[in-house]
Design an enzyme around this catalytic site. Structure first.
Site, short mmCIF file in Angstrom:
data_model
loop_
_atom_site.label_atom_id
_atom_site.label_comp_id
_atom_site.label_asym_id
_atom_site.label_seq_id
_atom_site.Cartn_x
_atom_site.Cartn_y
_atom_site.Cartn_z
N PRO A 45 0.83 -1.21 0.00
CA PRO A 45 0.00 0.00 0.00
C PRO A 45 0.87 1.26 0.00
O PRO A 45 1.85 1.33 0.74
CB PRO A 45 -0.79 -0.11 1.31
CG PRO A 45 -0.70 -1.53 1.72
CD PRO A 45 0.60 -2.04 1.16
N GLU A 46 0.53 2.22 -0.84
CA GLU A 46 1.24 3.49 -0.91
C GLU A 46 0.30 4.60 -0.41
O GLU A 46 -0.77 4.32 0.10
CB GLU A 46 1.71 3.73 -2.35
CG GLU A 46 2.56 2.56 -2.88
CD GLU A 46 3.03 2.74 -4.32
OE1 GLU A 46 3.14 3.89 -4.77
OE2 GLU A 46 3.27 1.73 -4.99
#
Ligand SMILES: [Zn+2]
Length: 274
Positions: A2-3
């Protein structure tokens, strides 16, 4: 992994679920999650706390408690928060938070790289120092600040975008997408970018992150929203995960290479060579 857009989407899902709620019971089942702190001690310290805020710093989630302490969470590869009406046992369940409205927040993590650190009141800024740089969606982050961060750097610009101290929250997906949008070859040494290209890169980073948030993140592996639904950014990728497919700008096939040990997707034709 996840960014920023995925973590921001999780934050927005957690906020209405957690703020104002008391953590009536906490069960941390995996010592790796809180290491080096003892998981039972952290669970004990969290019991009875009331959540005051849910924030984000780079790729970190911050659960602020009403006594000034903060639970800082990083989802790493496969961490996932899921809000449910009752606990259903499932593989990779690492932590259970029972809320005072009778619902539960579950934390699952297949690869077990996720972390939770309970930070004492007043210690948060010290925790961020040296870990995370400027927030790209805040007004203070400008083409000039990016240019200063890249000045004199010989590392490939892709590697520099992945460095959380250069800009917080950008990871492999959004780095590739931003570089394509800015028409910059990922191997270009960061310090070689002049003001014009840095300006394009700054705007492209902001643009792809905002698009990612708008799409509620990219569900290419284990990422889910807090209610269990998927994001849709993966349907809007221009280059990431599109090896061999036509470049949306010039039609030539997208190429995959490796930069900083990460799979890197780019168009070798319309991306200006270094
Ligand atoms: Zn192209």
């Amino acid at each position: 992994m996840p960014e920023l857009p995925e973590v921001e989407t999780v934050r927005r899902g957690l906020e209405p679920v957690l703020v104002g709620r008391e953590l009536v019971d906490v069960d941390i089942r995996d010592g790796r999650l809180t290491a080096p702190a003892d998981p039972d001690a952290v669970a004990h310290d969290l019991r009875g706390a009331v959540v005051a805020s849910v924030g984000r710093r780079g790729k970190y989630l911050t659960i602020g408690l009403d006594d000034g302490r903060t639970l800082v969470c990083h989802l790493r590869m496969t961490g996932w928060f899921h809000h449910v009406p009752e606990v259903n046992e499932r593989p990779h369940l690492r932590a259970v938070f029972e809320l005072d409205d009778g619902t539960f927040l579950l934390y699952s993590d297949q690869r077990r790289f996720g972390t939770m650190r309970l930070i004492e009141a007043g210690e948060l800024e010290r925790f961020w120092a040296g870990r995370v740089g400027p927030e790209p969606l805040e007004d203070g982050w400008t083409p000039t600040s990016l240019r200063i961060a890249l000045r004199g750097r010989v590392a490939p610009v892709k590697a520099l975008l992945l460095d959380q101290r250069v800009v917080a929250g950008v990871g492999n997906i959004y780095a590739d997408e931003a570089l394509w949008r800015a028409r910059i070859h990922p191997l270009t040494p960061g310090g070689r970018l002049g003001p014009q290209r840095v300006g394009r890169l700054h705007d492209a980073v902001v643009d792809v992150l905002e698009r990612g948030i708008d799409a509620q993140g990219a569900s290419i592996d284990s990422y889910r929203r807090v209610d269990g639904t998927l994001g849709s950014m993966q349907e809007r990728f221009m280059v990431f995960d599109r090896t061999g497919e036509p470049c949306p700008r010039c039609g030539n096939p997208i190429v995959k290479t490796r930069v900083a040990q990460r799979g890197t997707h780019f168009c070798p034709v319309c991306t200006r060579p270094r």
